[in-house]
Design a protein around this motif. Structure first.
Motif, mmCIF file in Angstrom:
data_model
loop_
_atom_site.group_PDB
_atom_site.id
_atom_site.type_symbol
_atom_site.label_atom_id
_atom_site.label_comp_id
_atom_site.label_asym_id
_atom_site.label_seq_id
_atom_site.Cartn_x
_atom_site.Cartn_y
_atom_site.Cartn_z
ATOM 1 N N LYS A 37 42.487 37.972 40.617
ATOM 2 C CA LYS A 37 42.025 38.835 41.871
ATOM 3 C C LYS A 37 42.274 37.389 42.945
ATOM 4 C CE LYS A 37 39.932 41.600 45.272
ATOM 5 N NZ LYS A 37 37.456 42.989 45.095
ATOM 6 N N MET A 38 41.344 36.582 42.466
ATOM 7 C CA MET A 38 41.264 35.251 44.097
ATOM 8 C C MET A 38 42.816 34.679 43.717
ATOM 9 S SD MET A 38 38.515 36.242 46.034
ATOM 10 C CE MET A 38 39.004 37.473 45.374
ATOM 11 N N GLU A 39 43.098 34.242 42.534
ATOM 12 C CA GLU A 39 44.588 33.567 42.405
ATOM 13 C C GLU A 39 45.402 34.070 43.496
ATOM 14 O OE1 GLU A 39 44.874 33.865 39.045
ATOM 15 O OE2 GLU A 39 44.410 31.274 38.551
ATOM 16 N N LYS A 40 44.920 36.149 44.055
ATOM 17 C CA LYS A 40 46.367 37.046 44.896
ATOM 18 C C LYS A 40 46.222 36.624 46.543
ATOM 19 C CE LYS A 40 46.979 40.354 40.861
ATOM 20 N NZ LYS A 40 46.473 41.499 40.865
ATOM 21 N N GLY A 41 44.884 35.475 46.483
ATOM 22 C CA GLY A 41 44.462 35.555 47.755
ATOM 23 C C GLY A 41 43.851 36.694 49.111
ATOM 24 N N PRO B 50 36.909 37.952 48.976
ATOM 25 C CA PRO B 50 35.721 37.880 48.377
ATOM 26 C C PRO B 50 34.996 39.341 48.383
ATOM 27 C CG PRO B 50 35.538 35.531 48.976
ATOM 28 C CD PRO B 50 36.805 36.627 49.544
ATOM 29 N N SER B 51 34.847 40.305 47.186
ATOM 30 C CA SER B 51 33.779 41.185 47.558
ATOM 31 C C SER B 51 32.388 40.671 47.056
ATOM 32 C CB SER B 51 34.472 42.470 47.363
ATOM 33 O OG SER B 51 35.443 42.532 45.921
ATOM 34 N N CYS B 52 32.533 40.197 46.217
ATOM 35 C CA CYS B 52 30.774 40.108 44.765
ATOM 36 C C CYS B 52 30.777 38.523 44.557
ATOM 37 C CB CYS B 52 31.023 41.355 44.174
ATOM 38 S SG CYS B 52 32.572 40.716 42.844
ATOM 39 N N LEU B 53 29.866 38.804 44.316
ATOM 40 C CA LEU B 53 29.389 37.479 44.012
ATOM 41 C C LEU B 53 30.589 36.416 43.081
ATOM 42 C CD1 LEU B 53 26.267 35.701 42.950
ATOM 43 C CD2 LEU B 53 27.796 35.895 42.041
ATOM 44 N N ILE B 54 31.400 37.001 42.136
ATOM 45 C CA ILE B 54 32.502 36.036 41.380
ATOM 46 C C ILE B 54 33.124 36.388 42.477
ATOM 47 C CG2 ILE B 54 32.968 38.305 40.571
ATOM 48 C CD1 ILE B 54 32.058 34.858 38.648
ATOM 49 N N ASP B 55 33.427 36.971 43.211
ATOM 50 C CA ASP B 55 34.384 36.197 43.719
ATOM 51 C C ASP B 55 34.512 35.157 44.472
ATOM 52 O OD1 ASP B 55 35.544 38.503 43.267
ATOM 53 O OD2 ASP B 55 35.620 39.584 44.702
ATOM 54 N N PHE B 56 33.594 34.939 45.629
ATOM 55 C CA PHE B 56 33.006 34.047 45.787
ATOM 56 C C PHE B 56 32.718 32.371 45.215
ATOM 57 C CE2 PHE B 56 30.787 36.876 48.546
ATOM 58 C CZ PHE B 56 32.036 36.228 50.129
ATOM 59 N N TRP B 57 32.395 32.323 43.911
ATOM 60 C CA TRP B 57 32.067 31.214 43.095
ATOM 61 C C TRP B 57 33.785 31.633 42.601
ATOM 62 C CZ3 TRP B 57 27.870 31.677 38.575
ATOM 63 C CH2 TRP B 57 28.397 30.546 37.771
ATOM 64 N N MET B 58 34.009 32.134 42.382
ATOM 65 C CA MET B 58 35.926 31.621 42.002
ATOM 66 C C MET B 58 36.816 31.944 42.450
ATOM 67 S SD MET B 58 35.133 31.991 38.532
ATOM 68 C CE MET B 58 33.824 31.549 38.935
ATOM 69 N N GLN B 59 36.817 32.220 44.081
ATOM 70 C CA GLN B 59 37.740 31.346 44.826
ATOM 71 C C GLN B 59 37.454 29.965 45.497
ATOM 72 O OE1 GLN B 59 36.480 32.576 49.339
ATOM 73 N NE2 GLN B 59 38.616 33.506 49.518
ATOM 74 N N ASP B 60 36.291 29.512 45.108
ATOM 75 C CA ASP B 60 35.728 27.979 45.138
ATOM 76 C C ASP B 60 36.120 27.422 44.023
ATOM 77 O OD1 ASP B 60 34.217 26.076 47.298
ATOM 78 O OD2 ASP B 60 32.905 25.738 45.618
ATOM 79 N N THR B 61 36.179 27.817 42.504
ATOM 80 C CA THR B 61 35.948 27.407 41.478
ATOM 81 C C THR B 61 37.968 27.148 41.930
ATOM 82 O OG1 THR B 61 34.520 28.299 40.965
ATOM 83 C CG2 THR B 61 36.242 27.440 39.341
ATOM 84 N N LEU B 62 38.484 27.969 42.228
ATOM 85 C CA LEU B 62 39.798 28.212 41.886
ATOM 86 C C LEU B 62 40.515 26.337 42.802
ATOM 87 C CD1 LEU B 62 40.610 31.998 41.835
ATOM 88 C CD2 LEU B 62 41.278 30.100 40.016
ATOM 89 N N ARG B 63 39.938 26.565 43.762
ATOM 90 C CA ARG B 63 39.766 25.352 44.626
ATOM 91 C C ARG B 63 40.181 24.344 43.597
ATOM 92 N NH1 ARG B 63 37.373 22.377 47.364
ATOM 93 N NH2 ARG B 63 35.772 23.713 46.919
ATOM 94 N N GLU B 64 38.725 24.445 43.141
ATOM 95 C CA GLU B 64 38.608 22.263 42.920
ATOM 96 C C GLU B 64 39.700 22.570 40.952
ATOM 97 O OE1 GLU B 64 34.377 22.782 41.156
ATOM 98 O OE2 GLU B 64 34.236 21.735 43.487
ATOM 99 N N ASP C 85 42.362 23.927 41.025
ATOM 100 C CA ASP C 85 44.200 23.622 41.674
ATOM 101 C C ASP C 85 44.085 22.025 41.848
ATOM 102 O OD1 ASP C 85 44.872 26.209 41.822
ATOM 103 O OD2 ASP C 85 44.705 26.748 43.778
ATOM 104 N N GLU C 86 42.984 21.307 42.810
ATOM 105 C CA GLU C 86 42.769 19.920 43.254
ATOM 106 C C GLU C 86 42.946 19.259 42.312
ATOM 107 O OE1 GLU C 86 39.236 19.909 45.299
ATOM 108 O OE2 GLU C 86 40.271 20.897 47.076
ATOM 109 N N ALA C 87 42.607 19.649 41.065
ATOM 110 C CA ALA C 87 42.459 18.775 39.554
ATOM 111 C C ALA C 87 43.850 18.734 39.507
ATOM 112 C CB ALA C 87 41.731 19.454 38.095
ATOM 113 N N LYS C 88 44.643 19.601 39.418
ATOM 114 C CA LYS C 88 46.092 19.956 38.337
ATOM 115 C C LYS C 88 46.802 18.834 40.253
ATOM 116 C CE LYS C 88 46.205 24.643 36.877
ATOM 117 N NZ LYS C 88 46.694 25.793 37.340
ATOM 118 N N VAL C 89 46.462 18.930 41.059
ATOM 119 C CA VAL C 89 47.410 17.908 41.566
ATOM 120 C C VAL C 89 47.483 16.466 41.063
ATOM 121 C CG1 VAL C 89 47.695 17.638 44.133
ATOM 122 C CG2 VAL C 89 47.884 20.185 43.805
#
Length: 515
Positions: free
Chosen positions: A257-261, A264-278, A280-284
């Motif tokens: 869900k967070m990959e679609k942009g 966030p509507s719950c705790l795991i969304d806030f967590w995954m939003q930040d985790t996905l950013r990290e 992506d940065e690792a891949k770059v």
């Protein structure tokens, strides 16, 4: 086929060995007593203990009486701590605040390891958040931080109110006579935790399975660690595996869900939003994915959150009801404050700003937690011999119990009195006696979700006192402390309930907020 003569010879040989076996058994028992006495030295505690099980039976039969005895022993000398022996483990109970801080601040490989439960590693597994330390632990806490920003807490506040309202209405419907609300509060908190933590990712059938497994886990917490098929402890351990697996599945759904942009509507969304950013940065940057980012790992950490939020919060809600009933002048002030800020007839959720305005209600919540800290004891294991004082060194392998409960009754003005005004801006005892307020722990493992927990308690108090009239069914010993495993009133908080407001507020549905 064995002849009678051969059987007779075998029996005779066994009979000859019996005295040696008895002597060996006596030697082992003597060795165990000597080991206990050597570790205990001069500190207060039982002079002798039962072989192997020690005082496990009194602990399981009546935890309140057992820990009261440890408290009494620790007060019997200026040392501020005492000893005992449980299932082959030497234990030290600490009531002195400064010594408790010494343990909390020395969670490291060569000092103390936080265990959370005397048999926690067997129950929770080796890789839980509570067993981490050092830089690895700091890195994980940094990744958890986005879950508790003001924006995230505001999102949770809305979800919390919707679930609280739903359950309060059902409580009143069930209350044809006085009812115990411990199980009701536990169920409310479990639904709140599920909704706040994993929002839309846990369907109805999954929630039912989740609740069954959490019940098995709760039962096993209070049992001896007998890990055989069919035992409560084995059932609890398997339930933990299933719960963590379910939360791992929710993590995967949140990532998608967070990959679609989406927002966030719950705790795991806030967590995954930040985790996905990290990630992506690792891949770059052409490096491996950051640690603590797999679904299985996060599912395990989510279970840690659930465990921390569930039973501790239930304890605080019950004591809030009991203490408000026992102090009508406090209840009247809470109702007056809330009425000046929020009205059920407005059909509006309490905002984060309104919550901050409820200064007195917040003080009541903090005093409830001080007066009856839900997690009274925080078990640690000494990884090495540790000099607790100049005269006493805790032996390696000792289970150490710093007592948040005992600290709560030290330092504060008239600590045995329930007095929310101690947390007022005028008296500021929360600052003056900050070191004695250990309900959320201290040191590197201090509770990361304490603001969330306080918000939940304040919201419950505000809504419960505004929407419901209540009265305890007082019986002898009803307010005595019972361990289940956190503390609650002995009678499970028996109350008469009735509707107080003109009408209940109309809130949006959870699905409108999480989808």
């Amino acid at each position: 086929m064995s002849s009678p003569l051969m059987l007779l010879t075998s029996f005779s040989n066994l009979t000859q060995l019996t005295p040696y076996l008895i002597c060996f058994l006596i030697f082992l028992l003597l060795l165990e007593q000597i080991s206990y006495i050597t570790k205990k030295r001069f500190i207060p505690g039982p002079s002798l203990v039962l072989p192997f099980i020690g005082n496990a039976i009194p602990l399981v039969r009546d935890p309140t009486k057992f820990w009261d005895l440890q408290s009494t022993l620790s007060k019997s000398t200026p040392l501020g701590f005492s000893a005992n022996y449980i299932i082959g483990n030497f234990i030290v109970f600490i009531r002195d605040t400064e010594l408790s801080h010494k343990v909390f601040s020395n969670v490291r490989p060569n000092a103390f390891h936080l265990v959370g439960h005397p048999f926690g590693k067997k129950l929770f597994g080796e890789h839980n958040l509570i067993y981490m330390m050092g830089q690895e632990h700091k890195n994980l806490r940094r990744r958890i931080a986005p879950n508790f920003t003001p924006k995230a807490l505001s999102t949770y506040t809305s979800l919390q109110q919707i679930i609280i309202l739903k359950h309060l209405k059902s409580w009143v419907q069930k209350a044809q006579h006085s009812i115990p609300i411990r199980v009701l509060a536990r169920d409310m908190n479990l639904e709140t935790s599920q909704t706040v933590f994993v929002g839309p990712y846990l369907g109805l059938k999954a929630r039912e399975r989740f609740e069954r497994d959490y019940f098995l886990f709760n039962v096993g917490l209070m049992k001896l660690p007998i890990d055989f098929p069919g035992t409560a402890f084995r059932n609890a351990r398997l339930a933990v595996d299933r719960l963590a697996g379910t939360l791992a599945t929710c993590t995967a759904m949140s990532k998608a869900k967070m990959e679609k942009g989406e927002e966030p509507s719950c705790l795991i969304d806030f967590w995954m939003q930040d985790t996905l950013r990290e990630i992506d940065e690792a891949k770059v940057n052409g490096v491996t994915s950051p640690p603590f980012s797999t679904n299985a790992e996060i599912g395990g950490y989510l279970f840690d959150f659930l465990f921390a939020a569930q039973d501790a919060s239930t304890s605080s809600l019950l004591w809030a009801v009991a203490l408000l009933d026992a102090h009508p002048e406090v209840l009247a002030k809470v109702r007056e404050e809330v009425a000046g800020i929020w009205s059920p007839e407005s059909d509006k959720l309490i905002t984060a700003e309104q919550l901050r305005e409820m200064k007195y209600t917040q003080a009541v919540a903090r005093e409830v937690i001080r007066y009856r800290p839900p997690a009274t004891l925080v078990p640690h294991i000494a990884a090495e011999d540790f000099p607790l004082t100049e005269s006493y060194t805790i032996p390696k392998g000792t289970i150490v119990f710093p007592s948040a409960f005992e600290s709560s009754f030290q330092g504060f003005t008239e600590p045995n009195r329930f007095d929310p005004d101690r947390f007022s801006e005028e008296r500021q005892e929360d600052q003056i006696f900050k070191r004695n307020f250990l309900a959320f722990g201290a040191g590197p493992h201090q509770c990361v979700g304490q603001r969330y927990a306080l918000n939940h308690l304040v919201l419950f108090i505000a809504m419960f006192t505004t929407l419901i009239d209540f009265k305890r069914e007082r019986t002898d010993g009803c307010d005595e402390i019972n361990y289940v495993p956190t503390i609650c009133p002995k009678d499970d908080c028996m109350v008469f309930l009735s509707k107080r407001c003109t009408r209940y507020p109309t809130f949006p549905g959870v699905d409108q907020l999480v989808n």
